[in-house]
Design an enzyme around this catalytic site. Structure first.
Site, mmCIF file in Angstrom:
data_model
loop_
_atom_site.group_PDB
_atom_site.id
_atom_site.type_symbol
_atom_site.label_atom_id
_atom_site.label_comp_id
_atom_site.label_asym_id
_atom_site.label_seq_id
_atom_site.Cartn_x
_atom_site.Cartn_y
_atom_site.Cartn_z
ATOM 1 N N HIS A 61 7.458 -15.648 -12.741
ATOM 2 C CA HIS A 61 7.206 -14.631 -13.768
ATOM 3 C C HIS A 61 5.736 -14.745 -14.198
ATOM 4 O O HIS A 61 5.037 -15.688 -13.800
ATOM 5 C CB HIS A 61 8.134 -14.827 -14.975
ATOM 6 C CG HIS A 61 8.036 -16.175 -15.601
ATOM 7 N ND1 HIS A 61 9.040 -17.113 -15.514
ATOM 8 C CD2 HIS A 61 7.025 -16.765 -16.288
ATOM 9 C CE1 HIS A 61 8.659 -18.209 -16.138
ATOM 10 N NE2 HIS A 61 7.443 -18.026 -16.615
HETATM 11 C C1 T46 Z 1 6.822 -21.172 -17.702
HETATM 12 C C2 T46 Z 1 7.501 -22.172 -16.839
HETATM 13 C C3 T46 Z 1 6.598 -23.244 -16.353
HETATM 14 C C4 T46 Z 1 13.917 -20.823 -24.628
HETATM 15 O O1 T46 Z 1 14.959 -20.580 -25.271
HETATM 16 N N1 T46 Z 1 12.802 -21.248 -25.288
HETATM 17 C C5 T46 Z 1 11.659 -21.552 -24.645
HETATM 18 O O2 T46 Z 1 10.665 -21.938 -25.288
HETATM 19 C C6 T46 Z 1 11.624 -21.393 -23.214
HETATM 20 C C7 T46 Z 1 10.349 -21.719 -22.435
HETATM 21 C C8 T46 Z 1 12.732 -20.966 -22.568
HETATM 22 N N2 T46 Z 1 13.877 -20.695 -23.273
HETATM 23 C C9 T46 Z 1 15.085 -20.270 -22.551
HETATM 24 C C10 T46 Z 1 14.969 -18.936 -21.836
HETATM 25 C C11 T46 Z 1 15.921 -19.107 -20.666
HETATM 26 O O3 T46 Z 1 17.231 -18.763 -21.099
HETATM 27 O O4 T46 Z 1 15.346 -21.241 -21.537
HETATM 28 C C12 T46 Z 1 15.891 -20.607 -20.392
HETATM 29 C C13 T46 Z 1 15.091 -20.972 -19.147
HETATM 30 O O5 T46 Z 1 13.815 -20.312 -19.241
HETATM 31 P P1 T46 Z 1 13.068 -19.781 -17.940
HETATM 32 O O6 T46 Z 1 14.040 -19.203 -16.994
HETATM 33 O O7 T46 Z 1 11.936 -18.904 -18.388
HETATM 34 O O8 T46 Z 1 12.528 -21.166 -17.329
HETATM 35 P P2 T46 Z 1 11.409 -21.381 -16.239
HETATM 36 O O9 T46 Z 1 11.407 -22.828 -15.916
HETATM 37 O O10 T46 Z 1 11.577 -20.446 -15.092
HETATM 38 O O11 T46 Z 1 10.035 -21.016 -16.965
HETATM 39 C C14 T46 Z 1 9.568 -21.848 -17.996
HETATM 40 C C15 T46 Z 1 8.912 -21.009 -19.086
HETATM 41 O O12 T46 Z 1 9.815 -19.993 -19.523
HETATM 42 C C16 T46 Z 1 7.639 -20.366 -18.635
HETATM 43 O O13 T46 Z 1 6.909 -20.008 -19.774
HETATM 44 O O14 T46 Z 1 5.645 -20.914 -17.575
HETATM 45 O O15 T46 Z 1 8.631 -22.778 -17.479
#
Ligand code: T46
Length: 143
Positions: A61
């Site tokens: 993303h």
């Molecule tokens: C990034 C990479 C390196 C939250 O509730 N609070 C938060 O602060 C974050 C970051 C995520 N979430 C929830 C949203 C989703 O339901 O945690 C779940 C997993 O998030 P996401 O699918 O976005 O995870 P990654 O590892 O793909 O991405 C994350 C960060 O979202 C992003 O900013 O740069 O780590």
């Protein structure tokens, strides 16, 4: 320059590796991230990725406005960066090196080593509206 304000578009060359201040003695090492020095934005949030199963990837993303520094504090991970035109891969494998990622860069994290921990310090509180999770939408927005 690290942290220069780019709210509309960024280039992969704007993603910069940052040497983190590290102090070592016979007891081991201590690494510091100072806001205003190594970290070129005000930190609003810190999170970390850990226990990522072998073969899994994260990210895929972009963020509209969020600035970020990633540090692989344990193990190694591959970071793929894409600005809509050009791409670049960076291996993070040292707790003394960070990677600054400005807004509007598509990022993917893959090849997590066993026991890898990736620390993320960022400029924004969590806001799903800041994410672009569709690559086609990102390429259109990055133009
Ligand atoms: C990034 C990479 C390196 C939250 O509730 N609070 C938060 O602060 C974050 C970051 C995520 N979430 C929830 C949203 C989703 O339901 O945690 C779940 C997993 O998030 P996401 O699918 O976005 O995870 P990654 O590892 O793909 O991405 C994350 C960060 O979202 C992003 O900013 O740069 O780590």
């Amino acid at each position: 320059m690290v942290g220069s304000d780019k709210s509309v578009s960024s280039k992969v060359e704007d993603c910069e590796e940052i040497a983190l201040q590290t102090v070592g003695d016979s007891r081991g090492f201590l690494t510091v991230m100072n806001f205003g020095a190594e970290i070129p934005f005000e930190i609003q949030r810190v999170y970390f990725l850990h226990h990522v199963p072998a073969g899994e990837s994260r990210g895929q993303h972009a963020h509209r406005s969020m600035k970020q520094v990633l540090v692989c504090v344990s193990g190694s991970v591959e970071i793929s960066l894409f600005d809509g035109l050009n791409s670049r891969k960076i291996i993070l494998d040292s707790p003394t090196r960070g990677l600054y990622i400005p807004p509007m860069i598509w990022r993917g994290l893959s090849n997590f080593s066993n026991s890898c921990v990736v620390l993320s310090v960022v400029s924004n509180i969590y806001d799903e509206e800041d994410y672009i999770r569709d690559l086609v939408d990102f390429v259109a927005a990055a133009k």
